[in-house]
Enzyme design. Sequence first.
Site, PDB file in Angstrom:
ATOM      1  N   HIS A 356       0.769  -1.277  -0.166  1.00  0.00           N
ATOM      2  CA  HIS A 356      -0.272   0.242   0.131  1.00  0.00           C
ATOM      3  C   HIS A 356       1.224   1.484   0.005  1.00  0.00           C
ATOM      4  O   HIS A 356       2.164   1.526   0.507  1.00  0.00           O
ATOM      5  CB  HIS A 356      -0.796  -0.138   1.394  1.00  0.00           C
ATOM      6  CG  HIS A 356      -1.773   1.053   1.354  1.00  0.00           C
ATOM      7  ND1 HIS A 356      -1.755   1.850   2.659  1.00  0.00           N
ATOM      8  CD2 HIS A 356      -2.994   2.401   0.846  1.00  0.00           C
ATOM      9  CE1 HIS A 356      -2.241   3.179   2.153  1.00  0.00           C
ATOM     10  NE2 HIS A 356      -2.907   2.622   1.184  1.00  0.00           N
ATOM     11  N   SER A 357       0.928   1.927  -0.690  1.00  0.00           N
ATOM     12  CA  SER A 357       0.773   3.481  -1.143  1.00  0.00           C
ATOM     13  C   SER A 357       2.863   3.551  -1.353  1.00  0.00           C
ATOM     14  O   SER A 357       3.265   3.310  -1.993  1.00  0.00           O
ATOM     15  CB  SER A 357       1.298   4.052   0.399  1.00  0.00           C
ATOM     16  OG  SER A 357       1.782   5.080   0.066  1.00  0.00           O
ATOM     17  N   LEU A 358       3.083   3.623  -0.451  1.00  0.00           N
ATOM     18  CA  LEU A 358       4.139   3.712  -0.739  1.00  0.00           C
ATOM     19  C   LEU A 358       5.519   2.373  -0.054  1.00  0.00           C
ATOM     20  O   LEU A 358       6.463   1.971  -1.056  1.00  0.00           O
ATOM     21  CB  LEU A 358       5.670   4.552   0.914  1.00  0.00           C
ATOM     22  CG  LEU A 358       7.829   4.392   0.479  1.00  0.00           C
ATOM     23  CD1 LEU A 358       7.687   4.863  -0.732  1.00  0.00           C
ATOM     24  CD2 LEU A 358       7.749   5.565   1.820  1.00  0.00           C
ATOM     25  N   SER A 360       3.640  -0.694  -1.647  1.00  0.00           N
ATOM     26  CA  SER A 360       3.934  -1.361  -3.184  1.00  0.00           C
ATOM     27  C   SER A 360       5.642  -0.782  -3.647  1.00  0.00           C
ATOM     28  O   SER A 360       5.630  -0.795  -4.532  1.00  0.00           O
ATOM     29  CB  SER A 360       2.971  -0.359  -3.954  1.00  0.00           C
ATOM     30  OG  SER A 360       2.568   1.049  -3.863  1.00  0.00           O
TER      31      SER A 360
END
Length: 695
Positions: A356-358, A360
């Site tokens: 998720h977010s960073l 990923s």
Amino acid sequence: MSVNPLSNRASYETVPPSLQNLASGLTEKQMQYRAVYHHWFFCREVEAKILWLPFSMHDSLNLEEVHNSNEISPDTKVATDGGRYDVEILRRQRASVYWSSPVSEVRRCSWFYKGPAESRYTPYDESIAARLEEEFKQACLSNNWNRRVDLNNGEYIVFHSANVQVHYLQATTPELAASWGNNSQGSEDNAYLQGATSRPRVVKRGMDEFNIDDGEPEKVDHLLFLVHGIGSVCDLKFRTVEEVVDEFRSISLQLVQSHYRNSSERGIVNRIEVLPISWHAALHSGIDKKLQVITLGSIPKLRHFTNDTLLDILFYTSPTYCETIMQTVGNQLNQLYALFNERNPNFQGNVYLGGHSLGSLIVFDLLCHQKPPVTEEISRKTEDNKDADNKVINSQDIPIGPVLKRKLSKQVSYVMGTAGTGQPYINYPQLVFNPSAFFALGSPIGMFVTVRGIDTLGEDFVLPTCPAFFNIFHPFDPVAYRIESLINPDAYKYRPMLIPHHKGRKRMHLELKETMARVGADLKQKLLESVKSTWNSVYQLGIFNRQDNKALQEEIEKVVEEQMINSPSENVEATATDDAGFDLKIGKLNGGRRVDYVLQEAPFEYINEYLFILTSHVCYWQSEDTMLMMLKEIYGSMGIQTDAQLPQQTLSIERVSGSPSNIIPPTGTFSLDSMEQIAAQSVTSLPTTSFIKNS
């Protein structure tokens, strides 16, 4: 002594015989005693509240069986919650297996209480519950109620009957009562407070009113690791990655039972284990002290938020801290995978990664630097690259797919190989497994790749050990970026693939939006046809007065055709088609399939997209649509499909004669065909003279 039969008759008619028999039998009938059922509970802090939650029926029965066995020892542990927690029976403690968390208390419960302002029952301590059960047993055997059990804190419990037991709180202290008595004003309020503090608690025996889950299937089909983004909390409820993953896992189990019911009943589909990967604590354990001495003392809450969350992005661009993050994630993935196989020796499923977010981006960079299987062809290409680029490449640094170049000047060529342009050169850990797919949630991968100076990844770009890649995002997520345009330059012309709703239909407001677009196009079409018909009538009237009738007709045809081509409604209809780009080939990254997938916004989010930019970035943890798409991809690779979807709910709209103002559509979900009928009826009911007057 004479007896008046009328008085006996009146009393007989006043009190029914059934109530007389019941009243006379209350004192004579003895309550039959049955041993109470014991269920196991564990303590957990939820939103700053201490709650006692029941184990599943499967786990509680296992705990009770081990508790009653003769081979129990201080080291005896029982796996619960799908194997994610171990319970030490004698110590009454529950500890997590795959991540660090405080040890919680466990109780073998049978008696509970609930305060006047509480909504949940709280179990008594086991020693108190044993005393209450013994008193209840003696009351049943002797048929002697109104028994009082004094507790150590001055409180007491009274057994009024077999079904009514009340817990009376400690009486008001003399000092507090004297202070209330000396106050001449507010006597009513003081009396109310005194009564409120002495209101008794409801006592309950057994588990009659509790809803207990059956438990998770023992067999695990596949394993999914999820890596969190910036900060120590993952959503607006300030929950940790372990807590949001618990909800994500629960949603997965519910969707398996609802959308794969037939396969689940036959034992083909069981469950997917989801485990969290946390790197924030390892990073900030060494940097927080350094940040503390340089952080200003003003606006402390905002500065703490900045240090705890936003600076994680800068730390990832630093070679020192980037390697700390990468090593933490890689080591945790390998350790948890080995531990999971140790606790599940019969596991034969696939492994999937998500971020998720960073998180990923971390997983993406990690997968980009995995070593593909070494072959003679790769070794030969590696030797050729040494001479071609005049760059020494170690035997361990095998290039990722094709070597991507971008000339920033005529003298220097930057190569995206093992490290990548603009990316810190670090030692990337190697995973002991090959993931089957990677799911990026709300991912900024596209932006970071662009910032690193990469114009395009190319159609030949692949992840060496991961064949599938899915970029999932909410349409209002400010952090998410597309990836398909970096692979296929024409991909930006097509909308990302729309993720179906988990209820088997498109959201109503999106249906209505696209329906109105099509209705507008139909209205435009009918309007132009009516204008054309009117001009044809004018042409017929002037056929005897003009000799250049052919030129007039050609001019009318030209005007109508231009209006049809330049119609904005037609363009909206073309762009609103979900099937556009369905067959678009996006290189080799996802086996030629689409990479970008967009969620459907909720109706209340459609009101103002700027109001939900924060919630849209953290919505994935509780999104049924996201989890269902992942389930379809995971089980679809095995040839297992969901059960037959329910048809979309539509309402048949009756045709109403009259003007459009008289057409009042009923409430509900509208079908496209029904709305088209309304549009056609509305246009055809308008007189052509109105267009002549307007023109």
